[in-house]
Design an enzyme around this catalytic site. Structure first.
Site, mmCIF file in Angstrom:
data_model
loop_
_atom_site.group_PDB
_atom_site.id
_atom_site.type_symbol
_atom_site.label_atom_id
_atom_site.label_comp_id
_atom_site.label_asym_id
_atom_site.label_seq_id
_atom_site.Cartn_x
_atom_site.Cartn_y
_atom_site.Cartn_z
ATOM 1 C CB ILE A 74 29.703 15.454 -48.058
ATOM 2 C CG1 ILE A 74 29.847 16.700 -49.339
ATOM 3 C CG2 ILE A 74 30.818 15.693 -46.898
ATOM 4 C CD1 ILE A 74 29.362 18.132 -48.466
ATOM 5 N N GLY A 75 29.029 13.843 -50.984
ATOM 6 C CA GLY A 75 27.833 13.435 -52.046
ATOM 7 C C GLY A 75 27.964 13.442 -53.232
ATOM 8 C CG ASP A 112 15.291 19.594 -60.701
ATOM 9 O OD1 ASP A 112 14.557 18.691 -60.511
ATOM 10 O OD2 ASP A 112 16.537 19.130 -60.509
#
Ligand SMILES: *[C@@H]1O[C@H](CO)[C@@H](O)[C@H](O)[C@H]1NC(C)=O
Ligand SMILES: *[C@@H]1O[C@H](CO)[C@@H](O)[C@H](O)[C@H]1NC(C)=O
Ligand SMILES: *[C@@H]1O[C@H](CO)[C@@H](O)[C@H](O)[C@H]1NC(C)=O
Ligand SMILES: *[C@@H]1O[C@H](CO)[C@@H](O)[C@H](O)[C@H]1NC(C)=O
Ligand SMILES: *[C@@H]1O[C@H](CO)[C@@H](O)[C@H](O)[C@H]1NC(C)=O
Ligand SMILES: *[C@@H]1O[C@H](CO)[C@@H](O)[C@H](O)[C@H]1NC(C)=O
Ligand SMILES: *[C@@H]1O[C@H](CO)[C@@H](O)[C@H](O)[C@H]1NC(C)=O
Ligand SMILES: *[C@@H]1O[C@H](CO)[C@@H](O)[C@H](O)[C@H]1NC(C)=O
Ligand SMILES: *[C@@H]1O[C@H](CO)[C@@H](O)[C@H](O)[C@H]1NC(C)=O
Ligand SMILES: *[C@@H]1O[C@H](CO)[C@@H](O)[C@H](O)[C@H]1NC(C)=O
Ligand SMILES: *[C@@H]1O[C@H](CO)[C@@H](O)[C@H](O)[C@H]1NC(C)=O
Ligand SMILES: *[C@@H]1O[C@H](CO)[C@@H](O)[C@H](O)[C@H]1NC(C)=O
Length: 839
Positions: free
Chosen positions: A502-503, A623
């Site tokens: 999916i990624g 982040d």
């Protein structure tokens, strides 16, 4: 025998006739004009190509926010000129240098092919800026080739331009985020090509005087070769296309086409009345349509052409005549009629006093509700001369007061670069840092960047060892209960089936899977990705110790056989960014509501607040960005990705020399000082807030420097008090103004240059909840109206002035992301640095 001889003879005669017809005309015109060599641009290609009668040179485009594309499989008859194009994702200009004042022909060629993008999907405006102080003139609005039946569209304009810079902006619409052009022509027209005034015929057929034609943009609507064939770019003197007139005839009977040989034509200049072959070529004047007088039925005593134009607009109409039809000059002339209620006698004798001599007549014509312009020619009253004819016709729309709603920012006057480093040693190392940043960016734009710090002996004043550091606790503190056997993971992901992929992120590939009946996301470290063991361990440490409704929950991990696999609960709605805008940076047409967005911000702020103030360990995420905020099926925000976070527990100081974070979100103060505090997260969160409001990426390619960095862009408009100018179009008029004001205020505070001036996450959270209550009208009783002004501090503590040229990074327009067209320079990504002021 005899038969074939006749055929031969006929053929010879035909040949003779043809050669006569095609004979190059004698240079009859005293006209010093010739078609210039500039500017003919083969957009999106480096090479020159011949088209029509000119060579189109390679694309000189050097701006940003655009890239060349090529037709991957052009059909055989597609001209080479149309096999490449330049596409634009953001408003960007072509800049051309005009050597001379004058009227210019501007022609844009569009041919919608499909490559990585389908050009037919593009919807855009094109605007022209005649000089630096002139407003942008709108040439094309909402232009698209979506519903076009023609494969090629050429738009032509006449503009009067002064010598100097001429800018042609391509402005993609929010719907498509895409504009394109295959070829551009901008060349000087002959002197006096268009007069400044002409007879004006209004709707009642009353004659007036229109003056100021040259201060308008004229757009070609029709260009007709009456009584003759199509004339193409290959043969026309100015590379125009003249279309045959038949499809515009209202009563196609009782007409006949006439033609003469070119050398019969006599281009004479009589005052300003005579025409030249640049006004219209021989092929236009050498053919005509004549009323067929054989049938003199009074019912059809004229030839009428009908043209569809914009309603209630003005058009410049030029009619071309050349009398090679009447045998002598006794002919009193023809009646030239407009819209059936205005007629004027056009007499070749009075105008030019010669047979076969081309001339023309100009008018400005109003169109009414019908949107038609009817042009007729009828014989004169004198019954002896049942003759009427026309040779050519041009109709150009007057674009009065057509200005662009897109206004580019004025380029800032070149100012001295302010950089906050003391001493030349510092300067030298700033170069090194920048260079490293650039190299990193070339490798991977989206990833978190790492910037090696200097050896401490050479450190800048104020740099100190930080007591916190990234965990590198090999084998330490990993919660063994969360361990998942590799076999189970293989089963959950069907052996990492590519269908379940999916990624991917900085750590590796992500698969969806089913573990113990529960949908999970499985992140597997792969060789070649930047993050590794340290990040793996940090992630497990943080998430196994800290659980919160707004933190993504770690189901387990696997470190068997040197695998590094993390298993999380599956987040149905993906990350925040994908819910705001697509990969082109186009906002979603039906985006999240303002209320939902605020709730997501509140959820994320809650998570960060919890991390910063958690009782046992304090964690700085380091982040914070929209891709690290995930959304479950109810759009509850869950902060994720702790790989580079720092906790107050960890005590190893291995990578203290490294600045980590993501481009566009990185706190400039932290970048300069390398002192990490939780206020750096507040800064990054401020960028996320802007992203939520504007639905655009933190960093984009743009010809406008201010726009590159979202933080700069937001502060720029905030300072002007016009933040609403840049919000997501789908939010326009959908935010309570007070809520909006409050939100802008929060953004301004989060993006303060000095960390100590930024609020804590607790304050941010509080303010966001207040903004939500202002929007929904559900008041929290304890929320008092805060009347604090948005006070942005742009005062820059300046320690060093550098002349522009001595600091190459700032002015260098060199690409840092290879040659794929995304060419934002590092200086722009870090332009926030100019605002930073640690002391
Ligand atoms: C163009 O026109 C401006 C003002 O009309 C004049 O000042 C300038 O000298 C002209 N430039 C050229 C190259 O003709
Ligand atoms: C710029 O263009 C505007 C509008 O066409 C014109 O009025 C003005 O004189 C031009 N200025 C210069 C410096 O050429
Ligand atoms: C162009 O599209 C915009 C946005 O869809 C719309 O507001 C505008 O009215 C359109 N303009 C024209 C001339 O069609
Ligand atoms: C394209 O062609 C179709 C059918 O030939 C016609 O109905 C339609 O109006 C045309 N569209 C345009 C924009 O000319
Ligand atoms: C394009 O021009 C139209 C005016 O005709 C305007 O409504 C629209 O906002 C413009 N689009 C952009 C992206 O500037
Ligand atoms: C045309 O011009 C005449 C004279 O200026 C005026 O009386 C008439 O109202 C105008 N007709 C229209 C439709 O504007
Ligand atoms: C039309 O107006 C222009 C400038 O205003 C003037 O020079 C010209 O003589 C006028 N023409 C007629 C026919 O009145
Ligand atoms: C002339 O050009 C028009 C428009 O491109 C085209 O539809 C037509 O077929 C052409 N006619 C001839 C005879 O080639
Ligand atoms: C002119 O009209 C006559 C009678 O209708 C017809 O016979 C003749 O062919 C026409 N000429 C042309 C060139 O169409
Ligand atoms: C002229 O046109 C009328 C009306 O179409 C027709 O009836 C008549 O026959 C025509 N005359 C000739 C000589 O073709
Ligand atoms: C041209 O002829 C048609 C048909 O007879 C008529 O309706 C129209 O009024 C005429 N137009 C002019 C300008 O004479
Ligand atoms: C130009 O044409 C106009 C009208 O057709 C006429 O009055 C004028 O005398 C002509 N000029 C010359 C120099 O022939």
């Amino acid at each position: 025998m005899l038969h074939s001889f006749t055929v031969l003879l006929l053929l010879l005669l035909l040949l003779l006739f043809c050669s006569l017809f095609l004979l190059p005309p004698a240079e009859a015109v005293d006209d010093t004009y010739t078609l210039p060599d500039e500017h003919f641009i083969n957009c999106g290609s480096k090479s020159s190509v011949t088209f029509g009668i000119r060579s189109f040179t390679g694309d000189p485009f050097y701006g940003k926010g655009s890239k060349p594309v090529q037709d991957p499989k052009p059909s055989g008859d597609t001209p080479v000129l149309y096999q490449t194009a330049r596409i634009f994702r953001r408003p960007s200009p072509y800049k051309l240098e005009m050597r001379q004042n004058g009227t210019y022909v501007v022609r844009l060629h569009f041919f919608a092919f499909s490559s990585s993008v389908s050009l037919a999907d593009a919807v855009f405006n094109v605007s022209a800026q005649l000089n630096a102080s002139a407003p942008l003139l709108l040439l094309l609005s909402n232009f698209t080739m979506k519903n076009s039946n023609e494969s090629t569209v050429v738009k032509e304009f006449l503009l009067t331009i002064g010598a100097g810079k001429f800018l042609l902006y391509f402005i993609p619409s929010q719907i498509s985020c895409l504009a394109f052009v295959n070829a551009i022509e901008v060349f000087l027209a002959p002197n006096g090509f268009v007069p400044d005034y002409a007879t004006h015929i209004n709707l009642s057929g009353i004659k007036g005087n229109y003056s100021g034609l040259l201060s308008n943009v004229l757009q070609k609507a029709y260009r007709i070769n009456v009584g003759g064939p199509n004339i193409t770019e290959e043969t026309d003197t100015l590379m125009r296309f003249w279309i045959s007139d038949d499809q515009f005839l209202l009563f196609p009977v009782f007409t006949e086409n006439r033609q003469t040989t070119y050398d019969e034509l006599k281009f004479v200049q009589r005052g300003a009345n005579g025409s030249t072959k640049y006004i219209a070529p021989e092929s236009v004047y050498g053919t005509a349509k004549e009323l067929n007088s054989t049938n003199s039925s009074k019912k059809f005593s004229n030839i009428t052409w009908r043209f569809k134009v914009d309603e209630h607009s003005k058009h410049f109409v030029r009619a071309h005549f050349c009398d090679f039809i009447t045998p002598s000059l006794n002919y009193p002339g023809l009646n030239f009629c407009i819209n059936g209620n205005f007629c004027q006698l056009i007499s070749p004798y009075e105008t030019i006093n010669q047979l076969s001599a081309p001339f023309y007549a100009d008018f400005v014509v109003d169109s009414g509700k019908s949107g038609n312009i009817d042009i007729s020619v009828a014989p004169p009253k004198d019954e002896r001369y049942q003759i009427a004819f026309l040779n050519g016709l041009e109709i150009m729309q007057l674009m009065e007061n057509s200005y662009s709603s897109f206004v580019p920012l004025r380029p800032e006057p070149k100012k001295k670069i302010l950089f906050i480093i003391a001493g030349s040693l510092g300067l030298a190392f700033a170069f090194i840092i920048m260079a490293v940043v650039m190299i990193r960016l070339v490798r991977k734009k989206e990833d978190a960047v790492e910037i090696p710090r200097l050896p401490s002996s050479l450190a800048f004043p104020g740099w100190s060892e930080n007591d916190m550091s990234t965990a590198r606790t090999v084998g330490l503190g990993l919660d063994l209960e969360l361990r998942i056997p590799f076999a189970e993971i293989l089963q959950a992901t069907q052996d990492f089936d590519s269908k379940l992929f999916i990624g991917e992120g900085g750590f590796g590939k992500v698969y969806v899977g089913t573990l113990h009946g529960k949908k999970v996301a499985v992140k597997r470290r792969e060789p070649g990705y930047k993050q590794g063991l340290a990040e793996f361990q940090t992630e497990i440490m943080v998430l196994s110790r800290t659980r919160h409704r707004n933190l993504v929950s770690l189901i387990g991990y696997c470190d068997e056989r040197s695998e590094m696999i993390l298993v999380y609960e599956f987040m149905e709605k993906g990350n925040l960014r994908d819910n705001l805008y697509d990969t082109n940076g186009c906002s979603k047409p039906n985006g999240l509501s303002w209320e939902k967005r605020l709730e997501i911000c509140i959820g994320s702020a809650t998570a960060l607040h919890h991390l910063h103030t958690g009782s046992a360990v304090k964690i700085i995420h380091r982040d914070v960005k929209s891709t690290n905020i995930l959304l479950d099926e109810n759009y509850t925000a869950k902060v994720s990705d702790f790989g580079i976070s720092k906790s107050s527990h960890s005590d190893l100081t291995l990578d203290n020399t490294i600045v980590k974070g993501s481009v566009g979100y990185l706190d400039p103060e932290y970048f300069m000082s390398v002192e990490l505090t939780e206020k750096s997260d507040v800064y990054s969160f401020g960028v996320v807030l802007l992203e939520v409001l504007c639905a655009r990426p933190a960093v984009i390619n743009s010809p406008q420097k201010e726009e590159v960095n979202l933080a700069d862009w937001g502060l720029f408009w905030l300072k002007k008090g016009q933040l609403e100018k840049i919000i997501d179009p789908s939010l326009v008029d959908k935010i309570n103004p007070n809520s909006f004001r409050k939100f802008g205020e929060i953004v301004g505070k989060c993006l303060e240059a000095k960390g100590s001036n930024r609020p804590t996450m607790h304050n941010v959270l509080w303010d966001l909840e207040y903004a939500l209550s202002l929007h929904t009208g559900i008041n929290r009783e304890d929320a008092g109206e805060s009347t604090t002004n948005i006070s942005l501090q742009f005062g820059l503590p300046v320690l060093l002035h550098l002349p522009t040229s001595s600091f190459p990074v700032e002015e260098n327009e060199q690409s840092i992301v290879g040659n794929n067209g995304s060419d934002t320079s590092a200086s722009e990504i870090f332009s926030q640095l100019k605002f930073a002021g640690p002391r």
